[in-house]
Write a protein that holds these residues in place. Sequence first.
Motif, PDB file in Angstrom:
ATOM      1  N   MET A   1       0.853  -1.164  -0.019  1.00 55.09           N
ATOM      2  CA  MET A   1      -0.041   0.068   0.018  1.00 55.09           C
ATOM      3  C   MET A   1       0.711   1.348   0.042  1.00 55.09           C
ATOM      4  O   MET A   1       1.965   1.329   0.914  1.00 55.09           O
ATOM      5  N   SER A   2       0.475   2.144  -0.812  1.00 56.89           N
ATOM      6  CA  SER A   2       1.389   3.583  -1.159  1.00 56.89           C
ATOM      7  C   SER A   2       0.806   4.577  -0.287  1.00 56.89           C
ATOM      8  O   SER A   2      -0.387   4.509   0.177  1.00 56.89           O
ATOM      9  N   GLU A   3       1.572   5.527  -0.151  1.00 53.97           N
ATOM     10  CA  GLU A   3       0.874   6.823   0.428  1.00 53.97           C
ATOM     11  C   GLU A   3       0.168   7.732  -0.633  1.00 53.97           C
ATOM     12  O   GLU A   3      -0.739   8.782  -0.281  1.00 53.97           O
ATOM     13  N   GLU A   4       0.142   7.249  -1.919  1.00 56.53           N
ATOM     14  CA  GLU A   4      -0.607   8.087  -3.086  1.00 56.53           C
ATOM     15  C   GLU A   4      -2.159   7.876  -2.623  1.00 56.53           C
ATOM     16  O   GLU A   4      -2.545   6.828  -2.419  1.00 56.53           O
ATOM     17  N   LEU A   5      -2.744   8.962  -2.795  1.00 54.95           N
ATOM     18  CA  LEU A   5      -4.082   9.145  -2.600  1.00 54.95           C
ATOM     19  C   LEU A   5      -5.003   8.733  -3.826  1.00 54.95           C
ATOM     20  O   LEU A   5      -4.784   9.300  -5.010  1.00 54.95           O
ATOM     21  N   VAL A   6      -6.383   8.072  -3.692  1.00 59.87           N
ATOM     22  CA  VAL A   6      -7.060   8.013  -4.750  1.00 59.87           C
ATOM     23  C   VAL A   6      -8.239   8.783  -4.278  1.00 59.87           C
ATOM     24  O   VAL A   6      -9.145   9.055  -5.216  1.00 59.87           O
ATOM     25  N   LEU A   7      -8.400   9.020  -3.144  1.00 59.04           N
ATOM     26  CA  LEU A   7      -9.652   9.990  -2.531  1.00 59.04           C
ATOM     27  C   LEU A   7      -9.411  10.802  -1.490  1.00 59.04           C
ATOM     28  O   LEU A   7      -8.481  10.204  -0.391  1.00 59.04           O
ATOM     29  N   SER A   8      -9.801  12.134  -1.237  1.00 53.77           N
ATOM     30  CA  SER A   8      -9.663  12.807  -0.257  1.00 53.77           C
ATOM     31  C   SER A   8     -11.013  13.368   0.227  1.00 53.77           C
ATOM     32  O   SER A   8     -11.745  14.174  -0.622  1.00 53.77           O
ATOM     33  N   VAL A   9     -11.525  13.101   1.478  1.00 52.17           N
ATOM     34  CA  VAL A   9     -12.852  13.948   1.801  1.00 52.17           C
ATOM     35  C   VAL A   9     -12.153  14.721   3.006  1.00 52.17           C
ATOM     36  O   VAL A   9     -11.765  14.539   3.700  1.00 52.17           O
ATOM     37  N   ARG A  10     -12.882  16.120   2.871  1.00 52.42           N
ATOM     38  CA  ARG A  10     -12.184  17.088   3.764  1.00 52.42           C
ATOM     39  C   ARG A  10     -13.517  17.989   4.220  1.00 52.42           C
ATOM     40  O   ARG A  10     -14.190  18.483   3.604  1.00 52.42           O
ATOM     41  N   HIS A  11     -13.484  17.778   5.603  1.00 51.05           N
ATOM     42  CA  HIS A  11     -14.624  18.507   6.200  1.00 51.05           C
ATOM     43  C   HIS A  11     -16.022  18.487   5.660  1.00 51.05           C
ATOM     44  O   HIS A  11     -16.542  19.643   5.447  1.00 51.05           O
ATOM     45  N   VAL A  12     -16.488  17.539   5.176  1.00 52.66           N
ATOM     46  CA  VAL A  12     -17.695  17.261   4.466  1.00 52.66           C
ATOM     47  C   VAL A  12     -18.904  17.411   5.745  1.00 52.66           C
ATOM     48  O   VAL A  12     -18.987  16.558   6.255  1.00 52.66           O
ATOM     49  N   THR A  13     -19.749  18.023   5.217  1.00 55.09           N
ATOM     50  CA  THR A  13     -21.041  18.189   5.986  1.00 55.09           C
ATOM     51  C   THR A  13     -22.253  17.953   4.667  1.00 55.09           C
ATOM     52  O   THR A  13     -22.058  19.067   3.851  1.00 55.09           O
ATOM     53  N   SER A  14     -23.105  17.729   4.997  1.00 53.01           N
ATOM     54  CA  SER A  14     -24.176  17.147   3.833  1.00 53.01           C
ATOM     55  C   SER A  14     -25.221  16.413   4.539  1.00 53.01           C
ATOM     56  O   SER A  14     -25.309  15.779   5.563  1.00 53.01           O
ATOM     57  N   GLY A  15     -26.344  16.745   3.617  1.00 55.49           N
ATOM     58  CA  GLY A  15     -27.717  15.942   4.016  1.00 55.49           C
ATOM     59  C   GLY A  15     -28.791  16.141   3.143  1.00 55.49           C
ATOM     60  O   GLY A  15     -28.184  16.334   1.908  1.00 55.49           O
ATOM     61  N   TYR A  16     -30.069  16.152   3.386  1.00 58.71           N
ATOM     62  CA  TYR A  16     -30.886  16.260   2.400  1.00 58.71           C
ATOM     63  C   TYR A  16     -31.966  17.231   2.804  1.00 58.71           C
ATOM     64  O   TYR A  16     -32.276  17.690   3.943  1.00 58.71           O
ATOM     65  N   ARG A  17     -32.470  17.861   1.678  1.00 54.21           N
ATOM     66  CA  ARG A  17     -33.494  19.058   2.090  1.00 54.21           C
ATOM     67  C   ARG A  17     -34.904  18.319   2.074  1.00 54.21           C
ATOM     68  O   ARG A  17     -35.198  17.625   1.278  1.00 54.21           O
ATOM     69  N   GLU A  18     -35.804  18.696   3.103  1.00 57.68           N
ATOM     70  CA  GLU A  18     -37.107  18.243   3.314  1.00 57.68           C
ATOM     71  C   GLU A  18     -37.963  19.097   2.364  1.00 57.68           C
ATOM     72  O   GLU A  18     -37.487  20.287   2.031  1.00 57.68           O
ATOM     73  N   GLY A  19     -39.223  18.593   2.074  1.00 53.60           N
ATOM     74  CA  GLY A  19     -40.021  19.609   1.458  1.00 53.60           C
ATOM     75  C   GLY A  19     -40.382  19.155  -0.081  1.00 53.60           C
ATOM     76  O   GLY A  19     -40.777  19.979  -0.845  1.00 53.60           O
ATOM     77  N   GLY A  20     -40.135  17.696  -0.511  1.00 52.91           N
ATOM     78  CA  GLY A  20     -40.601  17.270  -1.629  1.00 52.91           C
ATOM     79  C   GLY A  20     -39.896  17.669  -2.738  1.00 52.91           C
ATOM     80  O   GLY A  20     -38.734  18.043  -2.755  1.00 52.91           O
ATOM     81  N   LEU A  21     -40.573  17.834  -4.033  1.00 55.14           N
ATOM     82  CA  LEU A  21     -39.895  18.174  -5.116  1.00 55.14           C
ATOM     83  C   LEU A  21     -39.148  19.307  -5.494  1.00 55.14           C
ATOM     84  O   LEU A  21     -38.009  18.949  -5.868  1.00 55.14           O
ATOM     85  N   PHE A  22     -39.468  20.497  -4.850  1.00 56.15           N
ATOM     86  CA  PHE A  22     -38.502  21.510  -4.859  1.00 56.15           C
ATOM     87  C   PHE A  22     -37.598  21.589  -3.720  1.00 56.15           C
ATOM     88  O   PHE A  22     -36.790  22.643  -3.591  1.00 56.15           O
ATOM     89  N   ARG A  23     -37.576  20.951  -2.862  1.00 55.51           N
ATOM     90  CA  ARG A  23     -36.740  20.691  -1.583  1.00 55.51           C
ATOM     91  C   ARG A  23     -36.505  22.206  -0.965  1.00 55.51           C
ATOM     92  O   ARG A  23     -35.507  22.413  -0.965  1.00 55.51           O
ATOM     93  N   ARG A  24     -37.388  22.789  -0.651  1.00 53.37           N
ATOM     94  CA  ARG A  24     -37.350  24.217  -0.154  1.00 53.37           C
ATOM     95  C   ARG A  24     -37.340  24.047   1.410  1.00 53.37           C
ATOM     96  O   ARG A  24     -37.169  25.422   2.151  1.00 53.37           O
ATOM     97  N   GLY A  25     -37.392  23.067   2.080  1.00 57.25           N
ATOM     98  CA  GLY A  25     -37.717  22.893   3.499  1.00 57.25           C
ATOM     99  C   GLY A  25     -36.143  22.956   4.033  1.00 57.25           C
ATOM    100  O   GLY A  25     -35.163  23.065   3.543  1.00 57.25           O
ATOM    101  N   ALA A  26     -36.126  22.620   5.444  1.00 53.96           N
ATOM    102  CA  ALA A  26     -34.971  22.857   6.254  1.00 53.96           C
ATOM    103  C   ALA A  26     -33.801  21.592   5.794  1.00 53.96           C
ATOM    104  O   ALA A  26     -34.575  20.508   5.376  1.00 53.96           O
TER     105      ALA A  26
END
Length: 244
Positions: A1-26
């Motif tokens: 296994m090398s130190e060469e990277l295939v992926l780096s994920v940095r400080h990712v915050t994500s989720g889903y919007r509520e509110g159906g088709l147009f996703r205008r909710g929280a």
Amino acid sequence: MSEELVLSVRHVTSGYREGGLFRRGACQEVLHDVTFDVRHGEILGLVGESGTGKSTLARTILGMVKPDEGEVVHYTKRPQMIFQDPYSSLNPAYTVGWIMEEPLRIYGKYGAAERRRRVRDMLERVELPEECLTARPAELSGGQRQRVSIAVALIQRPKFLIADEPVSALDVTIQAQILKLLKELRDELELSYLFISHDLNVVYQLCDRVLVMKEGRIVEQGTVDEIFDHPKADYTKQLLAAAE
């Protein structure tokens, strides 16, 4: 296994919007400040209870969910996915040969003869007989279907795969065969995996390093030996105790 990277994920915050088709909710936040790397040639395990955000992280890496904060950096072309249930991920209306060839047809770079050669080569790599090419998914065993799913994921020769609970629907004997195949393919094709599982015994057998996720956060990460022999986080200790 090398130190060469295939992926780096940095400080990712994500989720889903509520509110159906147009996703205008929280916004329903699922991932919180997630940071890790995947190195060339390694199998990185991701463990945690159901509903903790593992599949959302996979979708974020694949670009299906856009991070609200942070970034996902790919150092190879986009990864391919091996799904938990190959029966639902393989089109039941078509033969295995057609299903395996379809990504190459969409890619459009290869003629018919070269596509067929690549399909046969990949079928051999996943240790399936040639007669499987004319079978439909329903005619195969669960282990054979998962081998087809792996072949489809590899047919465009990616260097990075995400495997989302790929052996949880299989019995123990077939699990062992698929895990052995994944290791052999990693070595032969110089692959890297993000291996998502709730089964710590499977992770211990297969993975080099482990991420432990709780409620959308990485609470601990380290080598398999560090996590299994010297866990630091209380949550990791609870998971290990429950697996014994």
